[in-house]
Scaffold this motif. Structure first.
Motif, PDB file in Angstrom:
ATOM      1  N   PRO A   1       0.138   0.078  -5.809  1.00 35.69           N
ATOM      2  CA  PRO A   1      -0.599   1.096  -5.046  1.00 35.69           C
ATOM      3  C   PRO A   1       0.257   2.241  -4.523  1.00 35.69           C
ATOM      4  O   PRO A   1      -0.225   3.359  -4.391  1.00 35.69           O
ATOM      5  CB  PRO A   1      -1.204   0.292  -3.893  1.00 35.69           C
ATOM      6  CG  PRO A   1      -1.248  -1.108  -4.378  1.00 35.69           C
ATOM      7  CD  PRO A   1      -0.067  -1.275  -5.289  1.00 35.69           C
ATOM      8  N   SER A   2       1.523   1.954  -4.231  1.00 34.94           N
ATOM      9  CA  SER A   2       2.363   2.994  -3.654  1.00 34.94           C
ATOM     10  C   SER A   2       2.895   3.982  -4.686  1.00 34.94           C
ATOM     11  O   SER A   2       3.173   5.137  -4.353  1.00 34.94           O
ATOM     12  CB  SER A   2       3.547   2.355  -2.909  1.00 34.94           C
ATOM     13  OG  SER A   2       4.326   1.563  -3.791  1.00 34.94           O
TER      14      SER A   2
ATOM     15  N   TYR B   1      -8.743   3.928   1.272  1.00 38.82           N
ATOM     16  CA  TYR B   1      -7.937   5.142   1.087  1.00 38.82           C
ATOM     17  C   TYR B   1      -7.092   5.059  -0.181  1.00 38.82           C
ATOM     18  O   TYR B   1      -7.093   5.982  -1.005  1.00 38.82           O
ATOM     19  CB  TYR B   1      -7.039   5.364   2.304  1.00 38.82           C
ATOM     20  CG  TYR B   1      -6.062   6.501   2.107  1.00 38.82           C
ATOM     21  CD1 TYR B   1      -6.478   7.826   2.195  1.00 38.82           C
ATOM     22  CD2 TYR B   1      -4.716   6.259   1.813  1.00 38.82           C
ATOM     23  CE1 TYR B   1      -5.593   8.869   2.001  1.00 38.82           C
ATOM     24  CE2 TYR B   1      -3.826   7.289   1.613  1.00 38.82           C
ATOM     25  CZ  TYR B   1      -4.271   8.600   1.722  1.00 38.82           C
ATOM     26  OH  TYR B   1      -3.387   9.640   1.520  1.00 38.82           O
ATOM     27  N   ASN B   2      -6.371   3.943  -0.374  1.00 41.07           N
ATOM     28  CA  ASN B   2      -5.532   3.818  -1.561  1.00 41.07           C
ATOM     29  C   ASN B   2      -6.362   3.790  -2.837  1.00 41.07           C
ATOM     30  O   ASN B   2      -5.932   4.283  -3.873  1.00 41.07           O
ATOM     31  CB  ASN B   2      -4.677   2.542  -1.467  1.00 41.07           C
ATOM     32  CG  ASN B   2      -3.421   2.765  -0.651  1.00 41.07           C
ATOM     33  OD1 ASN B   2      -2.796   3.813  -0.742  1.00 41.07           O
ATOM     34  ND2 ASN B   2      -3.064   1.804   0.165  1.00 41.07           N
ATOM     35  N   SER B   3      -7.558   3.217  -2.764  1.00 41.30           N
ATOM     36  CA  SER B   3      -8.428   3.203  -3.937  1.00 41.30           C
ATOM     37  C   SER B   3      -8.869   4.616  -4.291  1.00 41.30           C
ATOM     38  O   SER B   3      -8.911   4.993  -5.464  1.00 41.30           O
ATOM     39  CB  SER B   3      -9.654   2.320  -3.669  1.00 41.30           C
ATOM     40  OG  SER B   3      -9.271   0.992  -3.411  1.00 41.30           O
TER      41      SER B   3
ATOM     42  N   PRO C   1       0.801  -1.232   0.000  1.00 43.38           N
ATOM     43  CA  PRO C   1       0.000   0.000   0.000  1.00 43.38           C
ATOM     44  C   PRO C   1       0.830   1.276   0.000  1.00 43.38           C
ATOM     45  O   PRO C   1       0.485   2.253  -0.645  1.00 43.38           O
ATOM     46  CB  PRO C   1      -0.832  -0.126   1.278  1.00 43.38           C
ATOM     47  CG  PRO C   1      -0.921  -1.589   1.529  1.00 43.38           C
ATOM     48  CD  PRO C   1       0.383  -2.161   1.066  1.00 43.38           C
ATOM     49  N   THR C   2       1.944   1.267   0.747  1.00 43.92           N
ATOM     50  CA  THR C   2       2.837   2.423   0.758  1.00 43.92           C
ATOM     51  C   THR C   2       4.267   1.955   0.520  1.00 43.92           C
ATOM     52  O   THR C   2       4.606   0.796   0.795  1.00 43.92           O
ATOM     53  CB  THR C   2       2.780   3.184   2.098  1.00 43.92           C
ATOM     54  OG1 THR C   2       3.229   2.319   3.143  1.00 43.92           O
ATOM     55  CG2 THR C   2       1.357   3.642   2.395  1.00 43.92           C
TER      56      THR C   2
ATOM     57  N   CYS D   1     -12.657   0.122  -4.425  1.00 39.36           N
ATOM     58  CA  CYS D   1     -13.130   1.002  -3.355  1.00 39.36           C
ATOM     59  C   CYS D   1     -14.400   0.450  -2.725  1.00 39.36           C
ATOM     60  O   CYS D   1     -14.619   0.589  -1.528  1.00 39.36           O
ATOM     61  CB  CYS D   1     -13.383   2.401  -3.925  1.00 39.36           C
ATOM     62  SG  CYS D   1     -13.642   3.670  -2.668  1.00 39.36           S
TER      63      CYS D   1
ATOM     64  N   VAL E   1      -7.205   7.332  -3.628  1.00 41.40           N
ATOM     65  CA  VAL E   1      -6.024   8.019  -4.167  1.00 41.40           C
ATOM     66  C   VAL E   1      -5.833   7.653  -5.638  1.00 41.40           C
ATOM     67  O   VAL E   1      -5.515   8.517  -6.469  1.00 41.40           O
ATOM     68  CB  VAL E   1      -4.771   7.649  -3.344  1.00 41.40           C
ATOM     69  CG1 VAL E   1      -3.513   8.166  -4.023  1.00 41.40           C
ATOM     70  CG2 VAL E   1      -4.869   8.222  -1.939  1.00 41.40           C
ATOM     71  N   LEU E   2      -6.039   6.384  -5.968  1.00 42.32           N
ATOM     72  CA  LEU E   2      -5.897   5.956  -7.363  1.00 42.32           C
ATOM     73  C   LEU E   2      -6.983   6.595  -8.236  1.00 42.32           C
ATOM     74  O   LEU E   2      -6.713   7.013  -9.369  1.00 42.32           O
ATOM     75  CB  LEU E   2      -5.974   4.430  -7.449  1.00 42.32           C
ATOM     76  CG  LEU E   2      -5.721   3.816  -8.834  1.00 42.32           C
ATOM     77  CD1 LEU E   2      -4.374   4.257  -9.396  1.00 42.32           C
ATOM     78  CD2 LEU E   2      -5.787   2.293  -8.766  1.00 42.32           C
TER      79      LEU E   2
ATOM     80  N   THR F   1       7.885  11.539   1.241  1.00 46.14           N
ATOM     81  CA  THR F   1       7.840  10.117   1.618  1.00 46.14           C
ATOM     82  C   THR F   1       8.876   9.849   2.692  1.00 46.14           C
ATOM     83  O   THR F   1       9.977  10.391   2.652  1.00 46.14           O
ATOM     84  CB  THR F   1       8.126   9.221   0.399  1.00 46.14           C
ATOM     85  OG1 THR F   1       7.178   9.497  -0.625  1.00 46.14           O
ATOM     86  CG2 THR F   1       8.023   7.749   0.762  1.00 46.14           C
TER      87      THR F   1
ATOM     88  N   ASP G   1      -9.037  -1.577   1.622  1.00 37.19           N
ATOM     89  CA  ASP G   1      -8.107  -0.448   1.490  1.00 37.19           C
ATOM     90  C   ASP G   1      -8.771   0.681   0.699  1.00 37.19           C
ATOM     91  O   ASP G   1      -8.415   0.981  -0.439  1.00 37.19           O
ATOM     92  CB  ASP G   1      -6.822  -0.909   0.798  1.00 37.19           C
ATOM     93  CG  ASP G   1      -5.714   0.127   0.951  1.00 37.19           C
ATOM     94  OD1 ASP G   1      -5.929   1.129   1.640  1.00 37.19           O
ATOM     95  OD2 ASP G   1      -4.632  -0.089   0.370  1.00 37.19           O
TER      96      ASP G   1
END
Length: 940
Positions: free
Chosen positions: A448-449, A491-493, A273-274, A484, A495-496, A319, A489
């Protein structure tokens, strides 16, 4: 047997057995002797490496060369004779330079002689290298400072021989090379007094050996990783990388940058994820520190590696822990500085000025915020903090600042400006193509990151895009939406999703003008707005604004209205779109313009002033486009434009002045005029993101000063206001120089509408009752008649609507807005704006128009009772401002007056079928119960 005892000797396999008459006494004596011996031994026993026969030449050679530098003349002579005997015994090729003799006087300053002998032997006897270097390193720590310097001098010629053993088939020899490098690293870390000399002699020499660099870097990274980011080992290794590059900048820089890019590529094999959660994160962070150390004085060779450097910076910005974020910022500053000072590149004065301005700009607090270091005073201090035990390298020691993709967008655009400025002075430069290729590779690969960052960078720097690439980005958006909804996850979705929308926004102008995707992207933007996520709303409005401008530049709206253009492209997706409309509560099929306004009204409540300003710009753009195909004035009131005019009432002075009220006099029981009220507006197209809302910049928004100000601004009838409020720009509260002030006149009296008798109460209506047939007939046939009668009239007499003036262009015009559906939608937009505004001036404007609507559209006005009820009751109870109470009293009096006759339209039908209603407005239908001071009438 009592006369027998057994004795075991160390290192001997077979025990010895003895027999004696005094056996007991002998055993006690042996034990006593052993105890005394153990007590006499030192606490730590020195470990001596066993000398193997093949180690003898290398070991004795180091002894001889080291003691030749001794301060004792006799020891120097003995060392010389040892060297002669060594070369003779082992047939070392020294070419007759040595001759053993007695009584030879050797001066103390014989360093050059020792080094020359070492060079000759290193060249002629390379097989002695491993043993010789191991002995040199072993005895280094035990020597004096003078002999340590001598040892470094005669060690250096042998370092180049290590390459032979790296390529050797024998794994044992390769491992010994790695072990020697590890010992040299340990020596570098431990020998603080000799640190500069070791850097120059050892690592400066090793940096020139091309084939050895990969092995050396492997040892560096392994040592740094064992210590951890920010440890003494890691920082010494990063510092040593500078010495490594001093001998061969091009080679070392390409190795370090190439290794960083390869490790970043490998993160796609096992995505996390990150980036900080990835197994390769320590290597990435360590190499980032190496790159920072190398970035000064062009040790990264920016001329050859600028695209790769910008690629790494965009992936690492904001980062990691605080010191690493500061390191990334420092890396970028040093890269730009190297561009300015690099002797390989020759830039024009204009380009140098751009670079100098960029250096200044990146040191501003604005860019500190973008890099996630807004809380530090100096990035350089944090990046080079002297204490290695400082907690700033620990990921959990500092609160991580939230990183927005819009920040990456700003940084990327600044880097693109620098690159394009430099490329103008370099013919056939391919920097931008290389950077675009790097970003594109990650943009279409699941990670994802990094994928969201790559999409944003690709969108910002791309100079061409294909139909297929846009479709691929839309597919990524679709998968992100699925993830999403299904995956944990979220949040990452999100962001994408945001990154794909930003990429589409940037790339749409590059798309072929004939592509059908231009129009389809409008519905992508609307879909993002329908998600009702604050974080995604910004990206959605940006895409919508870009889409409208792009289509306008292609002259799509010259012959058709936006509704005709976009509803035609929506047909293939109607089934999906209707589901979304139903879920959100805004029906584009029923009324396209009001549905779109319903989504945009949420922009007024966005926490970011920049998004509020963008919302206003979009509404102004739409207002222009809906009337473009009609070839009429922008502010003409018609069924297409009225939605946007209503939405702009509180933010545009020009809309208020061009779309007047028919009944100008207020409904106050006391005669208070509303003349000479200057109002401000948002500019239609303004690029500065620092917009502020009206309530933050206008003097009337102050709770303490508003009453006195309004009293001075709105004098009694027949008086002229002594104060003229300055026109305030929305750009950080600075005075505006562009707006022409417009005035609101007084409205005509509503006195003839006031009844002295009590109005009969209407029976409360259930929200589920169906609309009578009469209502449907009026809603359908009247609308059709109005359209068939009014449009030909405007075509026959275009001059009647070409120029819009206050006297003839009325916002609430029952002759233009003949359809009850349009009337109901218009009133709901005004009531929704009232419901969510807290600014007194905005409230006064909206209540004035609602007071007029209660007279002009009395049969439809009840549909907004539930939106106004709570707000009006609060104001009637608490507000002391007569200028605000004036239109409210007018609304109450009009409602009371029209209560005498039963309503023609049922509230529930209009609300369920036509009205813009956010989900938060889905309240039970309430009859108004408004009580005016001094009035006993209660409606409902």
């Amino acid at each position: 047997n009592e006369n027998q005892f057994t004795l075991t000797i160390a290192n001997q396999g077979t025990p010895l057995t003895f027999m004696h008459q005094e056996c007991e006494a002998i055993v006690q004596s042996i034990i006593h002797i052993r105890t005394r011996w153990e007590l006499s031994q030192p606490d730590s026993i020195p470990q001596h490496t066993k000398i193997r026969p093949k180690d003898v030449p290398g070991t004795l050679l180091n002894i001889a060369l080291l003691n030749l530098g001794s301060s004792d003349p006799s020891l120097r002579s003995a060392a010389y004779n040892l060297l002669c005997a060594l070369t003779c015994t082992f047939n070392l090729k020294i070419e007759g330079q040595l001759l053993e003799t007695s009584g030879l006087c050797i001066p103390a300053n014989n360093t050059l002689f020792i080094v020359s002998i070492s060079k000759t032997l290193a060249a002629n006897e390379p097989h002695l290298t491993l043993e010789f270097l191991e002995e040199c390193i072993s005895g280094f720590s035990k020597s004096s400072i003078e002999l340590k310097h001598l040892c470094l001098e005669y060690m250096t010629p042998w370092l180049s021989n290590l390459v032979r053993f790296c390529k050797h088939n024998d794994d044992a020899k390769r491992q010994r090379v790695t072990a020697i490098l590890d010992k040299l690293i340990t020596m570098t870390i431990n020998e603080k007094q000799m640190y500069p000399s070791i850097q120059a002699k050892i690592w400066g020499s090793l940096g020139q050996i091309t084939d050895l660099l990969d092995v050396v870097l492997d040892s560096f990274i392994k040592t740094s990783a064992t210590g951890g980011l920010g440890s003494i080992k890691a920082e010494v290794m990063a510092d040593t990388a500078v010495a490594l590059a001093s001998g061969n900048v091009k080679l070392v820089s390409s190795k370090v940058i190439g290794r960083m890019c390869k490790i970043i590529d490998k993160t796609c094999l096992s995505p996390t994820p990150t980036l900080e959660q990835h197994l390769m994160w320590d290597d990435i962070a360590i190499l980032a520190r190496y790159m920072l150390m190398l970035s000064f004085n062009n040790s990264l060779d920016v001329a050859a590696h600028l695209p790769y450097l910008f690629h790494v910076v965009t992936f690492l910005v904001a980062t990691g822990p605080l010191s690493l974020r500061a390191s990334t910022h420092g890396l970028l500053i040093n890269i730009i500085h190297s561009l300015c000072t690099c002797s390989q590149l020759h830039f024009s004065e204009e380009t140098k000025q751009v670079l100098r301005l960029s250096l200044t700009e990146f040191s501003l607090p604005k860019f500190y915020l973008l890099f996630g270091i807004s809380k530090v005073k100096s990035a350089a201090v944090i990046a080079f903090r002297s204490s290695y035990r400082d907690r700033s390298f620990s990921p959990g020691s500092y609160e991580r600042e939230t990183f927005a993709l819009t920040s990456l967008e700003t940084v990327t655009e600044a880097l693109l400006e620098i690159m394009e400025a430099c490329m103008r002075d370099i013919p056939t430069c391919k920097w931008l193509d290389q950077w675009t290729e790097l970003a594109q590779r990650f943009a279409f690969q699941y990670n994802p990151s990094l994928q969201p960052r790559a999409l944003v960078v690709f969108g910002c720097i791309g100079k061409r895009v294909s139909h297929g690439q846009i479709k691929q980005i839309i597919r990524i958006l679709s998968k992100a939406l699925e993830s999403c909804l299904k995956g944990p996850d979220t949040y990452n979705s999100q962001v994408l999703i945001e990154s794909t929308v930003i990429a589409l926004t940037k790339l749409q102008p590059l798309l072929n003008k004939d592509s059908p995707l231009h129009k389809a992207l409008f519905w992508v933007a609307v879909a993002v707005l329908q998600l009702d996520e604050v974080n995604l709303y910004s990206a959605g409005t940006a895409l919508l604004e870009q889409n409208l401008h792009t289509l306008d530049s292609l002259r799509i709206f010259n012959d058709k209205s936006p509704e005709e253009v976009f509803m035609a492209i929506r047909n293939p997706l109607e089934w999906h779109c209707k589901q979304m409309d139903h879920f959100v509560g805004l029906n584009f099929n029923s009324n396209f313009n009001f549905a779109l306004v319903g989504h945009l009204l949420k922009g007024y409540r966005h926490p970011s002033p920049a998004i509020v300003a963008r919302t206003v710009r979009i509404l102004h753009t739409l207002l222009t486009l809906v009337n473009k195909h009609r070839n009429c004035d922008k502010f003409e009131v018609n069924t297409q434009s009225v939605a946007y005019l209503a939405a702009l009432l509180t933010v545009s002075e020009e809309v208020r002045s061009r779309c007047s009220l028919k009944h100008r006099k207020s409904l106050l029981l006391t005669d208070i005029s509303m003349e000479n009220v200057p109002m401000d507006t948002y500019p239609i197209h303004h690029g500065d993101p620092s917009y502020r809302t009206l309530k933050e910049t206008q003097p009337w928004s102050s709770p303490k000063g508003s009453e006195g100000y309004l009293a001075a601004t709105y004098p009694a009838v027949g008086q002229t206001s002594p104060r003229a409020r300055k026109s305030m720009s929305l750009d950080m509260g600075q005075p505006s120089q562009a707006n022409t002030k417009k005035l609101l006149g007084t409205r005509k009296s509503f006195d003839h509408l006031i009844s002295d008798t009590k109005a009969p109460k209407r029976q409360e209506m259930e929200s589920g009752i169906t609309t009578p047939p009469k209502m449907r007939r009026v809603a359908e046939t009247d609308y059709e008649m109005a359209e068939t009668q009014r449009i030909p009239s405007s075509q026959q007499h275009p001059h009647l609507r070409k120029v819009s003036v206050s006297e003839s262009n009325v916002l609430l015009d029952e002759e233009v807005l003949t359809d009850p559906k349009i009337q109901a939608l218009l009133l709901t937009v005004l009531a929704t704006l009232v419901k969510y505004t807290t600014d007194e001036f905005d409230q006064r404007i909206l209540y004035e128009y609602l007071a007029e609507a209660s007279v002009v559209f009395p049969k439809v006005f009840p549909v907004v009772h539930n939106l106004l009820d709570s707000k009006i009751n609060t104001l009637l109870s608490l507000c002391q401002d007569p200028n605000l109470l004036n239109p409210i009293h007018g609304i109450v009096q009009s409602v009371v007056y029209h209560e005498e006759s039963p309503p023609q339209y049922q509230t529930s039908y209009l609300q369920s079928k036509y009205i813009y209603q956010e989900r938060v407005l889905a309240e039970p239908q309430l009859r108004p119960c408004w009580r005016m001071p001094g009035c006993s009438v209660a409606a409902g």
